[in-house]
Design a protein around this motif. Structure first.
Motif, mmCIF file in Angstrom:
data_model
loop_
_atom_site.group_PDB
_atom_site.id
_atom_site.type_symbol
_atom_site.label_atom_id
_atom_site.label_comp_id
_atom_site.label_asym_id
_atom_site.label_seq_id
_atom_site.Cartn_x
_atom_site.Cartn_y
_atom_site.Cartn_z
ATOM 1 N N ARG A 159 0.852 -1.201 0.000
ATOM 2 C CA ARG A 159 0.000 0.000 0.000
ATOM 3 C C ARG A 159 0.888 1.252 0.000
ATOM 4 O O ARG A 159 1.862 1.318 0.727
ATOM 5 N N ARG A 160 0.560 2.219 -0.838
ATOM 6 C CA ARG A 160 1.340 3.468 -0.876
ATOM 7 C C ARG A 160 0.389 4.664 -0.892
ATOM 8 O O ARG A 160 -0.779 4.533 -1.284
ATOM 9 N N ALA A 161 0.901 5.805 -0.493
ATOM 10 C CA ALA A 161 0.128 7.044 -0.630
ATOM 11 C C ALA A 161 0.079 7.391 -2.119
ATOM 12 O O ALA A 161 1.121 7.523 -2.756
ATOM 13 N N ILE A 162 -1.133 7.500 -2.637
ATOM 14 C CA ILE A 162 -1.323 7.783 -4.073
ATOM 15 C C ILE A 162 -1.811 9.218 -4.228
ATOM 16 O O ILE A 162 -2.769 9.637 -3.573
ATOM 17 N N GLY A 201 -6.451 3.323 -4.797
ATOM 18 C CA GLY A 201 -5.429 4.126 -4.153
ATOM 19 C C GLY A 201 -6.072 5.027 -3.106
ATOM 20 O O GLY A 201 -7.268 5.351 -3.178
ATOM 21 N N THR A 202 -5.266 5.404 -2.129
ATOM 22 C CA THR A 202 -5.704 6.322 -1.074
ATOM 23 C C THR A 202 -4.504 7.164 -0.655
ATOM 24 O O THR A 202 -3.366 6.856 -1.024
ATOM 25 N N CYS A 203 -4.735 8.192 0.124
ATOM 26 C CA CYS A 203 -3.636 8.965 0.710
ATOM 27 C C CYS A 203 -4.159 9.563 2.019
ATOM 28 O O CYS A 203 -4.969 10.498 2.002
ATOM 29 N N TRP A 204 -3.738 8.993 3.123
ATOM 30 C CA TRP A 204 -4.131 9.519 4.455
ATOM 31 C C TRP A 204 -3.696 10.974 4.505
ATOM 32 O O TRP A 204 -2.523 11.279 4.288
ATOM 33 N N VAL A 241 2.605 4.996 -10.057
ATOM 34 C CA VAL A 241 3.196 3.942 -9.224
ATOM 35 C C VAL A 241 4.093 4.661 -8.224
ATOM 36 O O VAL A 241 5.004 5.385 -8.602
ATOM 37 N N ALA A 242 3.788 4.514 -6.951
ATOM 38 C CA ALA A 242 4.554 5.220 -5.921
ATOM 39 C C ALA A 242 5.692 4.335 -5.425
ATOM 40 O O ALA A 242 5.520 3.131 -5.266
ATOM 41 N N LYS A 243 6.834 4.986 -5.210
ATOM 42 C CA LYS A 243 8.004 4.259 -4.723
ATOM 43 C C LYS A 243 7.852 4.070 -3.208
ATOM 44 O O LYS A 243 7.437 4.990 -2.500
ATOM 45 N N ALA A 244 8.209 2.909 -2.734
ATOM 46 C CA ALA A 244 8.118 2.668 -1.285
ATOM 47 C C ALA A 244 9.209 3.445 -0.558
ATOM 48 O O ALA A 244 10.379 3.337 -0.916
ATOM 49 N N PRO A 245 8.841 4.249 0.425
ATOM 50 C CA PRO A 245 9.884 4.947 1.191
ATOM 51 C C PRO A 245 10.646 3.934 2.051
ATOM 52 O O PRO A 245 10.058 2.986 2.555
ATOM 53 N N SER A 246 11.958 4.166 2.187
ATOM 54 C CA SER A 246 12.750 3.211 2.961
ATOM 55 C C SER A 246 12.342 3.272 4.433
ATOM 56 O O SER A 246 11.739 4.251 4.881
ATOM 57 N N ARG A 247 12.641 2.249 5.161
ATOM 58 C CA ARG A 247 12.330 2.201 6.600
ATOM 59 C C ARG A 247 13.503 2.794 7.378
ATOM 60 O O ARG A 247 14.661 2.571 7.046
ATOM 61 N N LYS A 248 13.226 3.552 8.410
ATOM 62 C CA LYS A 248 14.296 4.164 9.205
ATOM 63 C C LYS A 248 15.077 3.128 9.996
ATOM 64 O O LYS A 248 16.230 3.340 10.313
#
Ligand code: FMN
Length: 189
Positions: free
Chosen positions: A10-13, A132-135, A170-177
Protein backbone atom coordinates in the motif's frame (compact mmCIF):
# COMPACT_ATOMS: atom_id res chain seq x y z
CA UNK A 1 -4.69 -10.89 -1.57
CA UNK A 2 -2.09 -11.88 1.03
CA UNK A 3 -2.31 -9.74 4.17
CA UNK A 4 1.43 -8.91 4.27
CA UNK A 5 1.43 -8.03 0.57
CA UNK A 6 -1.28 -5.46 1.32
CA UNK A 7 0.66 -4.07 4.29
CA UNK A 8 3.97 -3.78 2.42
CA UNK A 9 2.64 -2.59 -0.93
CA UNK A 10 0.00 0.00 0.00
CA UNK A 11 1.34 3.47 -0.88
CA UNK A 12 0.13 7.04 -0.63
CA UNK A 13 -1.32 7.78 -4.07
CA UNK A 14 -1.49 11.37 -5.28
CA UNK A 15 -2.63 10.91 -8.90
CA UNK A 16 -5.87 9.11 -9.81
CA UNK A 17 -7.80 8.01 -12.87
CA UNK A 18 -11.22 9.68 -13.16
CA UNK A 19 -13.02 6.30 -13.27
CA UNK A 20 -15.90 6.05 -10.82
CA UNK A 21 -15.59 3.64 -7.89
CA UNK A 22 -18.62 1.31 -7.62
CA UNK A 23 -20.71 2.02 -4.55
CA UNK A 24 -20.52 -1.60 -3.38
CA UNK A 25 -16.70 -1.40 -3.37
CA UNK A 26 -16.86 1.78 -1.29
CA UNK A 27 -19.29 0.06 1.03
CA UNK A 28 -16.88 -2.88 1.38
CA UNK A 29 -13.92 -0.74 2.42
CA UNK A 30 -16.09 1.32 4.80
CA UNK A 31 -17.29 -1.93 6.34
CA UNK A 32 -13.65 -2.97 6.87
CA UNK A 33 -13.17 0.34 8.69
CA UNK A 34 -16.24 -0.33 10.80
CA UNK A 35 -14.71 -3.64 11.97
CA UNK A 36 -11.71 -1.98 13.63
CA UNK A 37 -11.14 -2.28 17.36
CA UNK A 38 -12.26 0.73 19.40
CA UNK A 39 -11.72 2.03 22.91
CA UNK A 40 -14.56 0.80 25.16
CA UNK A 41 -16.02 -0.69 21.98
CA UNK A 42 -17.61 2.69 21.29
CA UNK A 43 -17.25 2.38 17.49
CA UNK A 44 -17.76 6.14 17.48
CA UNK A 45 -16.19 6.79 14.05
CA UNK A 46 -18.21 8.28 11.23
CA UNK A 47 -17.36 8.73 7.58
CA UNK A 48 -18.51 11.20 4.96
CA UNK A 49 -18.21 9.98 1.37
CA UNK A 50 -17.81 13.05 -0.80
CA UNK A 51 -18.25 13.10 -4.58
CA UNK A 52 -19.48 15.44 -7.30
CA UNK A 53 -20.05 19.14 -6.61
CA UNK A 54 -19.18 18.88 -2.90
CA UNK A 55 -15.84 17.24 -3.75
CA UNK A 56 -15.16 20.06 -6.20
CA UNK A 57 -15.93 22.65 -3.51
CA UNK A 58 -13.67 20.88 -1.00
CA UNK A 59 -10.79 20.88 -3.48
CA UNK A 60 -11.22 24.51 -4.44
CA UNK A 61 -11.34 25.54 -0.82
CA UNK A 62 -8.25 23.47 0.06
CA UNK A 63 -6.37 25.00 -2.86
CA UNK A 64 -7.24 28.51 -1.65
CA UNK A 65 -5.96 27.69 1.83
CA UNK A 66 -2.84 26.11 0.35
CA UNK A 67 -2.15 29.23 -1.74
CA UNK A 68 -1.23 30.99 1.49
CA UNK A 69 0.57 28.27 3.46
CA UNK A 70 2.75 27.27 0.45
CA UNK A 71 3.74 30.85 -0.40
CA UNK A 72 7.39 30.28 0.55
CA UNK A 73 7.75 26.91 -1.17
CA UNK A 74 9.92 26.34 -4.23
CA UNK A 75 7.71 27.12 -7.25
CA UNK A 76 7.63 23.72 -8.96
CA UNK A 77 6.82 21.91 -5.72
CA UNK A 78 4.22 24.56 -4.90
CA UNK A 79 2.42 24.22 -8.23
CA UNK A 80 2.36 20.42 -7.96
CA UNK A 81 0.93 20.67 -4.45
CA UNK A 82 -1.72 23.23 -5.46
CA UNK A 83 -2.79 21.05 -8.37
CA UNK A 84 -3.10 18.05 -6.06
CA UNK A 85 -5.04 20.09 -3.48
CA UNK A 86 -7.44 21.46 -6.09
CA UNK A 87 -8.91 18.10 -7.04
CA UNK A 88 -7.35 15.64 -4.61
CA UNK A 89 -5.18 14.22 -7.37
CA UNK A 90 -8.19 13.70 -9.63
CA UNK A 91 -9.77 11.10 -7.32
CA UNK A 92 -13.53 10.72 -7.87
CA UNK A 93 -14.16 10.23 -4.14
CA UNK A 94 -12.92 11.80 -0.92
CA UNK A 95 -13.65 10.16 2.43
CA UNK A 96 -13.60 12.23 5.61
CA UNK A 97 -13.29 10.46 8.98
CA UNK A 98 -14.94 11.98 12.05
CA UNK A 99 -15.10 11.19 15.72
CA UNK A 100 -17.07 12.54 18.68
CA UNK A 101 -15.49 15.77 19.94
CA UNK A 102 -14.62 15.89 23.63
CA UNK A 103 -12.79 18.21 26.06
CA UNK A 104 -11.39 15.26 28.02
CA UNK A 105 -7.79 14.66 26.81
CA UNK A 106 -7.85 10.95 27.79
CA UNK A 107 -11.11 10.27 25.97
CA UNK A 108 -9.93 12.30 22.98
CA UNK A 109 -6.76 10.19 22.74
CA UNK A 110 -8.84 7.03 22.87
CA UNK A 111 -11.20 8.30 20.19
CA UNK A 112 -8.36 9.35 17.88
CA UNK A 113 -6.69 5.97 18.24
CA UNK A 114 -9.94 4.16 17.46
CA UNK A 115 -10.60 6.24 14.36
CA UNK A 116 -6.99 5.78 13.24
CA UNK A 117 -7.41 2.00 13.50
CA UNK A 118 -10.57 2.25 11.40
CA UNK A 119 -8.90 4.54 8.89
CA UNK A 120 -5.95 2.19 8.43
CA UNK A 121 -8.39 -0.69 7.88
CA UNK A 122 -10.04 1.43 5.20
CA UNK A 123 -6.73 2.19 3.48
CA UNK A 124 -5.62 -1.44 3.50
CA UNK A 125 -8.99 -2.70 2.28
CA UNK A 126 -8.92 -0.08 -0.49
CA UNK A 127 -5.52 -1.35 -1.61
CA UNK A 128 -6.82 -4.92 -1.62
CA UNK A 129 -9.64 -3.70 -3.91
CA UNK A 130 -7.13 -2.16 -6.36
CA UNK A 131 -7.83 1.37 -5.13
CA UNK A 132 -5.43 4.13 -4.15
CA UNK A 133 -5.70 6.32 -1.07
CA UNK A 134 -3.64 8.96 0.71
CA UNK A 135 -4.13 9.52 4.45
CA UNK A 136 -4.25 13.32 4.78
CA UNK A 137 -4.44 15.72 7.69
CA UNK A 138 -3.28 18.71 5.61
CA UNK A 139 -6.86 19.62 4.62
CA UNK A 140 -7.58 20.27 8.31
CA UNK A 141 -5.73 23.55 7.80
CA UNK A 142 -8.92 24.48 5.98
CA UNK A 143 -11.15 23.04 8.70
CA UNK A 144 -13.69 25.88 8.94
CA UNK A 145 -14.47 25.60 5.23
CA UNK A 146 -14.65 21.81 5.41
CA UNK A 147 -17.18 22.11 8.21
CA UNK A 148 -19.23 24.60 6.23
CA UNK A 149 -19.16 22.66 2.95
CA UNK A 150 -19.93 19.28 4.56
CA UNK A 151 -22.21 20.58 7.30
CA UNK A 152 -20.11 19.08 10.12
CA UNK A 153 -21.34 20.18 13.57
CA UNK A 154 -18.99 21.21 16.45
CA UNK A 155 -19.88 17.95 18.28
CA UNK A 156 -17.73 16.12 15.72
CA UNK A 157 -13.95 16.29 15.32
CA UNK A 158 -12.48 15.86 11.82
CA UNK A 159 -9.67 13.32 12.06
CA UNK A 160 -8.41 12.56 8.57
CA UNK A 161 -9.24 12.72 4.90
CA UNK A 162 -8.38 10.44 2.00
CA UNK A 163 -8.98 10.60 -1.71
CA UNK A 164 -10.16 7.25 -3.08
CA UNK A 165 -9.85 6.17 -6.69
CA UNK A 166 -7.97 3.98 -9.13
CA UNK A 167 -4.26 4.89 -9.09
CA UNK A 168 -2.74 6.66 -12.07
CA UNK A 169 0.81 6.44 -10.74
CA UNK A 170 3.20 3.94 -9.22
CA UNK A 171 4.55 5.22 -5.92
CA UNK A 172 8.00 4.26 -4.72
CA UNK A 173 8.12 2.67 -1.29
CA UNK A 174 9.88 4.95 1.19
CA UNK A 175 12.75 3.21 2.96
CA UNK A 176 12.33 2.20 6.60
CA UNK A 177 14.30 4.16 9.21
CA UNK A 178 15.10 1.01 11.13
CA UNK A 179 14.49 -1.95 8.78
CA UNK A 180 15.93 -4.51 11.19
CA UNK A 181 13.93 -3.06 14.12
CA UNK A 182 17.06 -2.78 16.21
CA UNK A 183 16.37 0.67 17.66
CA UNK A 184 12.57 0.82 17.39
CA UNK A 185 11.88 -2.33 19.36
CA UNK A 186 13.12 -3.16 22.83
CA UNK A 187 12.62 -6.74 23.98
CA UNK A 188 12.38 -7.14 27.71
CA UNK A 189 11.87 -10.15 29.92
C1 FMN B 1 -1.33 11.12 10.04
C2 FMN B 1 -0.93 11.26 8.59
C3 FMN B 1 -1.11 12.48 7.95
C4 FMN B 1 -0.77 12.62 6.59
N1 FMN B 1 -1.06 13.80 5.95
C5 FMN B 1 -0.79 13.91 4.63
C6 FMN B 1 -1.18 15.08 3.93
O1 FMN B 1 -1.77 16.00 4.48
N2 FMN B 1 -0.89 15.16 2.60
C7 FMN B 1 -0.26 14.14 1.93
O2 FMN B 1 -0.03 14.27 0.73
N3 FMN B 1 0.11 13.00 2.57
C8 FMN B 1 -0.14 12.86 3.90
N4 FMN B 1 0.17 11.70 4.56
C9 FMN B 1 0.76 10.58 3.80
C10 FMN B 1 2.25 10.41 4.13
O3 FMN B 1 2.98 11.44 3.53
C11 FMN B 1 2.71 9.03 3.64
O4 FMN B 1 1.96 8.03 4.29
C12 FMN B 1 4.18 8.83 3.91
O5 FMN B 1 4.95 9.68 3.10
C13 FMN B 1 4.64 7.38 3.66
O6 FMN B 1 4.33 6.98 2.35
P1 FMN B 1 3.43 5.68 2.08
O7 FMN B 1 2.08 5.93 2.65
O8 FMN B 1 3.42 5.52 0.58
O9 FMN B 1 4.11 4.52 2.75
C14 FMN B 1 -0.18 11.53 5.90
C15 FMN B 1 -0.02 10.30 6.56
C16 FMN B 1 -0.40 10.15 7.87
C17 FMN B 1 -0.27 8.80 8.54
Amino acid sequence: MDFYEVVYQRRAIRKYKPDAVPREVLHKILDAANWAPSGMNLQQWEFIVVTGEKKKQLGESYRQAAESFTRDWEEKRRQAFLEFAQNYGGAPVVIVALTDATDDPGVRKMHLESVSAAFENLLLAAYAEGLGTCWMTGPLQDEASMRRILDIPPEKEIVAVTPVGYPDMVAKAPSRKDPDLTSKVRWVE
